[in-house]
Design a protein around this motif. Sequence first.
Motif, PDB file in Angstrom:
ATOM      1  N   SER A  11      87.189  61.311  10.143  1.00  0.00           N
ATOM      2  CA  SER A  11      86.112  61.688  11.077  1.00  0.00           C
ATOM      3  C   SER A  11      85.641  60.512  11.926  1.00  0.00           C
ATOM      4  O   SER A  11      85.154  60.705  13.034  1.00  0.00           O
ATOM      5  N   HIS A  12      85.764  59.287  11.381  1.00  0.00           N
ATOM      6  CA  HIS A  12      85.290  58.102  12.113  1.00  0.00           C
ATOM      7  C   HIS A  12      86.436  57.161  12.477  1.00  0.00           C
ATOM      8  O   HIS A  12      86.221  55.961  12.647  1.00  0.00           O
ATOM      9  N   HIS A  13      87.653  57.701  12.596  1.00  0.00           N
ATOM     10  CA  HIS A  13      88.819  56.829  12.781  1.00  0.00           C
ATOM     11  C   HIS A  13      88.765  55.985  14.057  1.00  0.00           C
ATOM     12  O   HIS A  13      89.366  54.932  14.114  1.00  0.00           O
ATOM     13  N   GLU A  14      87.976  56.425  15.057  1.00  0.00           N
ATOM     14  CA  GLU A  14      87.900  55.658  16.309  1.00  0.00           C
ATOM     15  C   GLU A  14      87.199  54.317  16.109  1.00  0.00           C
ATOM     16  O   GLU A  14      87.432  53.375  16.841  1.00  0.00           O
ATOM     17  N   LYS A  15      86.339  54.241  15.072  1.00  0.00           N
ATOM     18  CA  LYS A  15      85.557  53.017  14.859  1.00  0.00           C
ATOM     19  C   LYS A  15      86.212  52.073  13.848  1.00  0.00           C
ATOM     20  O   LYS A  15      85.687  51.010  13.561  1.00  0.00           O
ATOM     21  N   ILE A  16      87.327  52.489  13.269  1.00  0.00           N
ATOM     22  CA  ILE A  16      87.936  51.705  12.190  1.00  0.00           C
ATOM     23  C   ILE A  16      89.075  50.841  12.714  1.00  0.00           C
ATOM     24  O   ILE A  16      89.893  51.292  13.504  1.00  0.00           O
ATOM     25  N   HIS A  17      89.113  49.586  12.247  1.00  0.00           N
ATOM     26  CA  HIS A  17      90.185  48.661  12.633  1.00  0.00           C
ATOM     27  C   HIS A  17      91.281  48.732  11.569  1.00  0.00           C
ATOM     28  O   HIS A  17      91.219  48.032  10.554  1.00  0.00           O
ATOM     29  N   PHE A  18      92.260  49.574  11.796  1.00  0.00           N
ATOM     30  CA  PHE A  18      93.294  49.811  10.796  1.00  0.00           C
ATOM     31  C   PHE A  18      94.234  48.625  10.614  1.00  0.00           C
ATOM     32  O   PHE A  18      94.949  48.547   9.631  1.00  0.00           O
ATOM     33  N   ASP A  19      94.225  47.685  11.588  1.00  0.00           N
ATOM     34  CA  ASP A  19      95.111  46.532  11.459  1.00  0.00           C
ATOM     35  C   ASP A  19      94.626  45.571  10.365  1.00  0.00           C
ATOM     36  O   ASP A  19      95.393  44.788   9.828  1.00  0.00           O
ATOM     37  N   ASP A  20      93.336  45.662   9.994  1.00  0.00           N
ATOM     38  CA  ASP A  20      92.805  44.847   8.893  1.00  0.00           C
ATOM     39  C   ASP A  20      92.977  45.625   7.592  1.00  0.00           C
ATOM     40  O   ASP A  20      92.052  46.229   7.055  1.00  0.00           O
ATOM     41  N   LYS A  21      94.218  45.611   7.087  1.00  0.00           N
ATOM     42  CA  LYS A  21      94.570  46.447   5.938  1.00  0.00           C
ATOM     43  C   LYS A  21      93.779  46.095   4.682  1.00  0.00           C
ATOM     44  O   LYS A  21      93.402  46.963   3.916  1.00  0.00           O
ATOM     45  N   LYS A  22      93.536  44.813   4.499  1.00  0.00           N
ATOM     46  CA  LYS A  22      92.810  44.370   3.300  1.00  0.00           C
ATOM     47  C   LYS A  22      91.389  44.955   3.285  1.00  0.00           C
ATOM     48  O   LYS A  22      90.911  45.439   2.259  1.00  0.00           O
ATOM     49  N   ALA A  23      90.724  44.908   4.439  1.00  0.00           N
ATOM     50  CA  ALA A  23      89.350  45.418   4.543  1.00  0.00           C
ATOM     51  C   ALA A  23      89.313  46.935   4.343  1.00  0.00           C
ATOM     52  O   ALA A  23      88.427  47.459   3.666  1.00  0.00           O
ATOM     53  N   VAL A  24      90.291  47.627   4.911  1.00  0.00           N
ATOM     54  CA  VAL A  24      90.333  49.089   4.784  1.00  0.00           C
ATOM     55  C   VAL A  24      90.580  49.480   3.325  1.00  0.00           C
ATOM     56  O   VAL A  24      89.915  50.361   2.786  1.00  0.00           O
ATOM     57  N   LYS A  25      91.520  48.775   2.671  1.00  0.00           N
ATOM     58  CA  LYS A  25      91.809  49.050   1.256  1.00  0.00           C
ATOM     59  C   LYS A  25      90.559  48.823   0.412  1.00  0.00           C
ATOM     60  O   LYS A  25      90.202  49.638  -0.448  1.00  0.00           O
TER      61      LYS A  25
END
Length: 194
Positions: free
Chosen positions: A51-65
């Motif tokens: 739902s909020h994928h536009e605000k997420i920085h997916f390239d920072d995998k460590k932070a997302v995990k």
Amino acid sequence: MSTGNHVQSLLALEELFKSYYKPLRAYAYRFINNKEIAEDIVQDIFFEVWSHHEKIHFDDKKAVKSYLFKSVYNRSINLINSSILYGNTSIEDTNEELIIETYLSQYIPNQEQSLLLKELESEIADFVETLPSQCKKIFVLSRTYGLKNKEIAEKLEISIKAVEKQISKALSGLKTHLLKKELLFICYLFHQLF
């Protein structure tokens, strides 16, 4: 967000889901000790991320995990605490039905999810209608009726290879269609078809 970036973030989300769904579910299960609730918790968290994928920085995998595991932990602990408070019991005595009830009442934001599910089902049905006759027949027998490839081959008197080829063709087209409609991730989230 440009269309290219938008598609990239949806594909990144799909990869995240494939990589972390099972480990997150196992992690939630350690706290909840209930497979269905653990699955629901993880699905809800991925739904929120979607739902909020536009605000997420997916390239920072460590932070997302880290965010995903922390969210599962917080949601699991909140659920246990609310169940204990609500039932006035210890963790050991907590009634499984009560946990499920509390979870359902607190955590499933479900009007939005059920609308998306309806939209997803409608798009899948529309796409299936566009398939060539034989491909459509095979796809429906496989995905709607749950027949195995061998059973379909026998029923239609064709080779198993032909069945596999048609299913693969249908799924490939459907993936492209759902990606354009921004519904592919929802398909994974609800374990539909793929």
